[in-house]
Each structure stands twice: as C-alpha cells, then as structure tokens.
Design a protein around this motif. Structure first.
Motif, PDB file in Angstrom:
ATOM      1  N   GLY A  16       0.821  -1.199   0.000  1.00  0.00           N
ATOM      2  CA  GLY A  16       0.000   0.000   0.000  1.00  0.00           C
ATOM      3  C   GLY A  16       0.855   1.249   0.000  1.00  0.00           C
ATOM      4  N   ALA A  17       0.224   2.385  -0.026  1.00  0.00           N
ATOM      5  CA  ALA A  17       0.968   3.648  -0.073  1.00  0.00           C
ATOM      6  C   ALA A  17       1.746   3.839   1.218  1.00  0.00           C
ATOM      7  N   GLY A  18       2.995   4.249   1.124  1.00  0.00           N
ATOM      8  CA  GLY A  18       3.817   4.502   2.293  1.00  0.00           C
ATOM      9  C   GLY A  18       3.994   5.991   2.479  1.00  0.00           C
ATOM     10  N   ALA A  19       5.245   6.439   2.651  1.00  0.00           N
ATOM     11  CA  ALA A  19       5.534   7.857   2.837  1.00  0.00           C
ATOM     12  C   ALA A  19       5.274   8.600   1.534  1.00  0.00           C
ATOM     13  N   ALA A  20       5.340   9.924   1.603  1.00  0.00           N
ATOM     14  CA  ALA A  20       5.110  10.742   0.410  1.00  0.00           C
ATOM     15  C   ALA A  20       6.083  10.354  -0.689  1.00  0.00           C
ATOM     16  N   THR A  21       5.559  10.128  -1.874  1.00  0.00           N
ATOM     17  CA  THR A  21       6.416   9.711  -2.986  1.00  0.00           C
ATOM     18  C   THR A  21       6.089  10.542  -4.215  1.00  0.00           C
ATOM     19  N   VAL A  22       7.030  10.535  -5.167  1.00  0.00           N
ATOM     20  CA  VAL A  22       6.758  11.135  -6.473  1.00  0.00           C
ATOM     21  C   VAL A  22       7.000  10.089  -7.540  1.00  0.00           C
ATOM     22  N   SER A 386      17.942   6.297  -8.931  1.00  0.00           N
ATOM     23  CA  SER A 386      18.083   6.700  -7.524  1.00  0.00           C
ATOM     24  C   SER A 386      19.339   6.064  -6.923  1.00  0.00           C
ATOM     25  N   LEU A 387      19.914   6.718  -5.915  1.00  0.00           N
ATOM     26  CA  LEU A 387      21.104   6.178  -5.261  1.00  0.00           C
ATOM     27  C   LEU A 387      20.693   5.023  -4.345  1.00  0.00           C
ATOM     28  N   CYS A 388      21.171   3.820  -4.686  1.00  0.00           N
ATOM     29  CA  CYS A 388      20.839   2.618  -3.907  1.00  0.00           C
ATOM     30  C   CYS A 388      22.134   1.967  -3.452  1.00  0.00           C
ATOM     31  N   LEU A 417      10.638   2.262  -5.104  1.00  0.00           N
ATOM     32  CA  LEU A 417      11.307   2.494  -6.388  1.00  0.00           C
ATOM     33  C   LEU A 417      10.872   1.440  -7.398  1.00  0.00           C
ATOM     34  N   LEU A 418      10.748   0.199  -6.927  1.00  0.00           N
ATOM     35  CA  LEU A 418      10.323  -0.880  -7.825  1.00  0.00           C
ATOM     36  C   LEU A 418       8.931  -0.604  -8.380  1.00  0.00           C
ATOM     37  N   ARG A 419       8.117   0.064  -7.585  1.00  0.00           N
ATOM     38  CA  ARG A 419       6.755   0.356  -8.035  1.00  0.00           C
ATOM     39  C   ARG A 419       6.667   1.672  -8.789  1.00  0.00           C
ATOM     40  N   GLY A 420       7.830   2.252  -9.117  1.00  0.00           N
ATOM     41  CA  GLY A 420       7.831   3.451  -9.946  1.00  0.00           C
ATOM     42  C   GLY A 420       7.648   4.738  -9.181  1.00  0.00           C
ATOM     43  N   ARG A 421       7.833   4.701  -7.856  1.00  0.00           N
ATOM     44  CA  ARG A 421       7.687   5.908  -7.044  1.00  0.00           C
ATOM     45  C   ARG A 421       9.000   6.182  -6.321  1.00  0.00           C
ATOM     46  N   ALA A 422       9.330   7.446  -6.092  1.00  0.00           N
ATOM     47  CA  ALA A 422      10.509   7.792  -5.302  1.00  0.00           C
ATOM     48  C   ALA A 422      10.068   8.563  -4.073  1.00  0.00           C
ATOM     49  N   PRO A 423      10.330   8.042  -2.875  1.00  0.00           N
ATOM     50  CA  PRO A 423       9.986   8.828  -1.681  1.00  0.00           C
ATOM     51  C   PRO A 423      10.703  10.179  -1.733  1.00  0.00           C
ATOM     52  N   ASP A 425      11.941  11.885   0.496  1.00  0.00           N
ATOM     53  CA  ASP A 425      13.127  11.993   1.356  1.00  0.00           C
ATOM     54  C   ASP A 425      14.153  10.892   1.032  1.00  0.00           C
ATOM     55  N   TRP A 426      14.162  10.437  -0.209  1.00  0.00           N
ATOM     56  CA  TRP A 426      15.155   9.417  -0.590  1.00  0.00           C
ATOM     57  C   TRP A 426      16.565   9.984  -0.435  1.00  0.00           C
ATOM     58  N   ARG A 427      17.562   9.129  -0.189  1.00  0.00           N
ATOM     59  CA  ARG A 427      18.925   9.614   0.085  1.00  0.00           C
ATOM     60  C   ARG A 427      19.533  10.335  -1.116  1.00  0.00           C
ATOM     61  N   SER A 428      20.392  11.314  -0.819  1.00  0.00           N
ATOM     62  CA  SER A 428      21.084  12.048  -1.879  1.00  0.00           C
ATOM     63  C   SER A 428      22.586  11.807  -1.824  1.00  0.00           C
ATOM     64  N   SER A 429      23.030  10.895  -0.937  1.00  0.00           N
ATOM     65  CA  SER A 429      24.452  10.574  -0.875  1.00  0.00           C
ATOM     66  C   SER A 429      24.621   9.171  -0.293  1.00  0.00           C
TER      67      SER A 429
END
Ligand code: CA
Length: 526
Positions: A16-22, A386-388, A417-423, A425-429
């Motif tokens: 289901g939907a988690g944190a805010a994603t784009v 995305s940085l993984c 990310l697998l579902r095509g959404r990026a939270p 607050d995803w990491r930037s480093s």
C-alpha cells in the motif's frame, strides 16, 4: 520455526501507499495488478548473485565487450538500477552487508580476515519467521556456517571452478563438473523437488564466477578465440591526476597477473576428459604466444586480451545458467509472482585504468549491477537512477515479503522504487569505507561520500583527499580537491561525510580490530 499467517495489514503495509512519494520519470506507477490485489500469496524470491561481475560486462548495461542475453531478459522484463553502489568493495564484506542490512563496522566483517557471526539477525532468518522457506546454494565465503536457511549447499571458502566439494546442510559432498553449472543444478533440484510447494520461498543462487582466476567452463573454452575484445580508453592510464594511493596499488594488467591467471599452465585437479578439452583450447594459444615474443605495450595488450576473454567466458556460463533458472520458472508457471534479482557483490575493473580487481571507491569498483524482475509488480523495461546500495537489499526482501524490518538495519527498502515511485526523502548521498590494508593488491584504507555529481574520498592513513566532478570527469582522471573553484563543494561534502558517519555510527573500531587480526596472524606464523 514459528509461522505467522499473513494478515491484511501485512499485505497493505508491503504494497500500500507509504511515505510521500513522487512518480519516477519513465517509470509508470505500476500497481494495478500488484500482489495484494487479488493475489493471496506473498511473492517468491530468487536472489542470484555472481562474484565480481561488473555492469561493463552485461549487454543490458551497454557492454562494449560481450552479450548476455539471459541476464538482459531480466532488464527487459524488469527494472535496471543504474546507481547501485556497494559500501565496501570486497567479497565477504559485501555479503555480510547484504545479509544484515548493516555497514561493515556494525556487522563485524570489515575484511577477508573477519569471520561472520551467524548469531546476528539476517534477512533470511526474518523471512523464516514469517513463513518463508529459505535456501542458500553456491558461494558463501563467510568463514562460519550459514544460518537462517532450511537448506544450504555451499562451496568451501572461495571454492574451485572445477569439481567442487560442497557442504550440504553440514555434510560434505563431492561433485564432478563445472562449478557454475553445478551450483545451478543444486539450486534447480531444490526449486523443482526439494521444497514445500505450499509455502513461499527465498532461494539464493550465488555463483563463484567470474572471480579470479577466471577458469572458463568446457562449453566456452574457445569463445572469442577469433575476435579482439575492444580495449578501454584508459588501459594505459599513468594515474598522474590522482594521489599516491592510485600509484601504489598492485592490480595492474601490466605487472600483477600470474602465470596461472594467464593460463600459461592448466588448473590442477581436472579429470582426464576436462584436461584434454583444456589442452585442446589452450596449448595452441600458448604456442602462438611463445612464438610472438611480445614486450612493452604489445605484451600488456596480449595480457589484456587473455585476461578479459577468460573473464567473459566465465560470464557466458553464468548467463547460460541464469537462462536455465528462468526457463524452470517459466515451465513451473512461477515467473509472474517470483521476484528475480541479479546482482554481483561489487564492481570490477576490465582493464580500465590498467587494472583488474576492485576495492576502490572509484566508479568501476563501487558500482554494482542490479536487475529486478517481478512481472506482478514491476513495469517491464524500466530504468531507475536513484542512489541505492547493497545496504538496502535485506530491507527490500523483508518489505516485499510483508515482514517487519528490524529498526537497527541501516538501509532502506527499494520497494517504492520498484513500483515506480521515489519517496521525497530518498537519500542524496552514499557512504563508503574500505579497510583491508595491508592486504592483497595494496589498496590504501579510505572512506568517502558519493552524491549524484561528486565523489569525495579520504585516504585517511595517507592524509590525502580526492574530489571528482563526475559530470565533467566520469572516468575520474583528475582530482579537483585542490582546485579553489571547488572549495564550496569540498566543504559541503566534508559536512555530508560527517553527517553520514554520525548517522551510521561509524567509529574506528573496525580499523583497530583489523590491525589486531594482522598482529595475531604475524605471531602465529612467526
Ligand atoms: Ca567479489
């Protein structure tokens, strides 16, 4: 083993939907027929990992040197991650990070010399607790026996390329044949008839190949004999734009490959039939080399061809065997709700900068290939930037299974990310640290931070810093650390490194521990 039935809440939590994603560009949000929407069963997981297989040697990542049609199927039918990085680019430490979701200084395996403490929490153990059957087949390489598996069948240490002895649930068994094929045979035997078909499963199929010293299988001994493999543009790099560490390493194609690496002598312990096939392939090549009497750059070029062809022949067997596994899933009707992951424990040099091996925070070594196919939930042919990190794998496996992710795991589930959404607050480093010096190939200890554009590296025992602007210098040929134009970036990246050290609770304890292990080893041998 305690079984907990899946509740509706688990399923909603997982899918289901988690944190805010784009929505990610180019990746449609893919949820219309995801599990949870009419599927009662949590997905199966097949986690395939090879050892030292870099993205440069996969056609789905744009390889200039080979084709990998079966691995490409996973990219075509699933998601390709273009910015997946390891936390410590060496075999056993990467495996420990993947099992625990924790950095090396927390999971206790900072170097080859460390032993994995199998009593700690790992993702297979948590999967068992929520009703999964778990199996581990192939290369384990963590010194202690596997824990958290209903079935395990593993090589001893690095294991040989031919005729391996494996330990199956504690019992030694000898096998005759090529190890990449045998690991797949054992995985298929469990998949097709060794498991309880009524429960979800997680199978790890972990290959030794294409680890050094790159012994090809009988099916591919003469592959590439009639072609020249393109050379990387940096094959004759002199490392002049970098600090001392790059000049001190011992991993050059020019000077550090052994006669065994170059197949100037055959492997020990082949059967008569295997030896005949080997001699038929290599004796003519060796005679041709002896006649040619090469030196200087021509000799380096010959070594490069010899090395890279054997590496790619080993990759060809891995690719064939992934095809066998995918074929089995198709025949069993399991493909739709089985997640198939392909990765390798870290990156690798195929002659870039004149090198083989890994260990560095430099790009070829840091980067991990990562492909995820899951027809029930992942849009086919999608690319994620995305940085993984390998630090995220445990959390991802638990998340897709609807299991609770332990609070002390340090990575983050890739499920959105697998579902095509990026939270948002995803990491930037990402944080990186390598410890094993003194050690093989003489790569200095270092740590650092990589963002989408920059990479700051601290060779802390040398007291040297390097900075790369990857947008202008993707091959990392010139450190701009001392360039005043980058003073702001240096300050920001140092602050970011300090933030990450605090966040991941980094101390120097693992450094001291490795020093003590070396001291102990010296005493024993002295
Ligand atoms: Ca490795």
């Amino acid at each position: 083993m305690s079984h907990r039935p899946y509740t509706r809440r688990d399923v909603l939590r997982a899918f289901g939907a988690g944190a805010a994603t784009v929505a990610l560009p180019g990746c449609a949000t893919f949820m219309r027929r995801g599990p949870g929407a009419g599927q009662r069963r949590p997905p199966n997981i097949i986690f395939i990992m090879s050892d030292d297989h870099c993205a440069q040697a996969m056609s789905c990542y744009g390889s200039r040197v080979n084709r990998t049609p079966n691995i490409d199927r996973l990219a075509d039918e699933g998601m390709r991650f273009d910015n997946c990085f390891c936390t410590n680019a060496i075999c056993a430490p990467s495996r420990a990070v993947i099992l625990t979701g924790k950095h090396s200084h927390i999971n206790g395996v900072a170097t080859y010399a460390h032993r994995f403490d199998g009593a700690q929490t790992t993702f297979p153990k948590v999967l068992q607790q929520v009703g999964y059957q778990t199996a581990m087949v192939g290369k384990w390489h963590l010194k202690s026996d596997p824990t958290g598996f209903d079935y395990w069948d593993v090589l001893i240490g690095q294991g040989p390329y031919y005729n391996p002895t494996m330990i199956c649930n504690g019992e030694r068994r000898d096998h005759t044949g090529y190890t990449t094929d045998i690991i797949t045979d054992r995985a298929l035997a469990w998949l097709e008839s060794g498991r309880d078909a009524g429960r979800p499963f997680m199978l790890m199929c972990h290959h030794k190949a294409p680890h050094r010293n790159w012994q090809p299988g009988p099916d591919h001994l003469t592959l590439y004999d009639d072609v020249d493999i393109p050379e990387p543009p940096t094959l004759f790099d002199d490392w002049s734009g970098r600090g001392r560490a790059a000049t001190q390493q011992e991993m050059t194609i020019a000077r550090h490959l052994t006669p065994a690496d170059l197949k100037l002598k055959p492997p020990a312990d082949l059967t008569a039939e295997q030896r005949a096939a080997w001699d038929a392939a290599y004796n003519p090549k060796n005679e041709a080399f002896e006649k040619a009497q090469l030196s200087g750059r021509e000799l380096v070029r010959w070594k490069y061809q010899r090395y890279v062809k054997d590496y790619l022949r080993c990759v060809a067997s891995v690719d064939d065997n992934i095809g066998r596994l995918l074929g089995s899933l198709d025949r069993a009707g399991l493909a739709r709700n089985t997640i198939v992951v392909y990765t390798s424990d870290q990156g690798w040099y195929l002659g870039e900068h004149g090198w083989y091996d890994k260990r560095w925070m430099y790009e070829e070594s840091l980067r991990m290939p990562l492909l995820v196919r899951w027809p029930a939930a992942v849009q086919a042919g999608c690319v994620n930037r995305s940085l993984c990190q390998n630090l995220d794998f445990a959390e991802t496996f638990l998340d897709v299974a609807g299991a609770r992710i332990p609070g002390d795991m340090q990575g983050r589930s890739l499920l959105p990310l697998l579902r095509g959404r990026a939270p948002r607050d995803w990491r930037s480093s990402v944080y990186y640290r390598y410890y094993e010096q003194p050690g093989y190939h003489n790569v200095q200890r270092h740590e650092g931070v990589r963002t989408e554009r920059y990479k700051l590296i601290h060779f802390y025992r040398l007291g040297e810093w390097e900075l790369y602007d990857l947008s202008k210098d993707p091959d990392e040929m010139r450190s701009v650390y001392a360039d005043p134009a980058y003073a702001d970036e240096v300050a920001q990246l140092k602050a970011e490194l300090a933030r990450l050290r605090k966040r991941y609770r980094v101390t120097d304890a693992a450094d001291r521990e490795y020093d003590q292990l070396l001291e102990l080893r010296k005493k024993k041998s002295g």
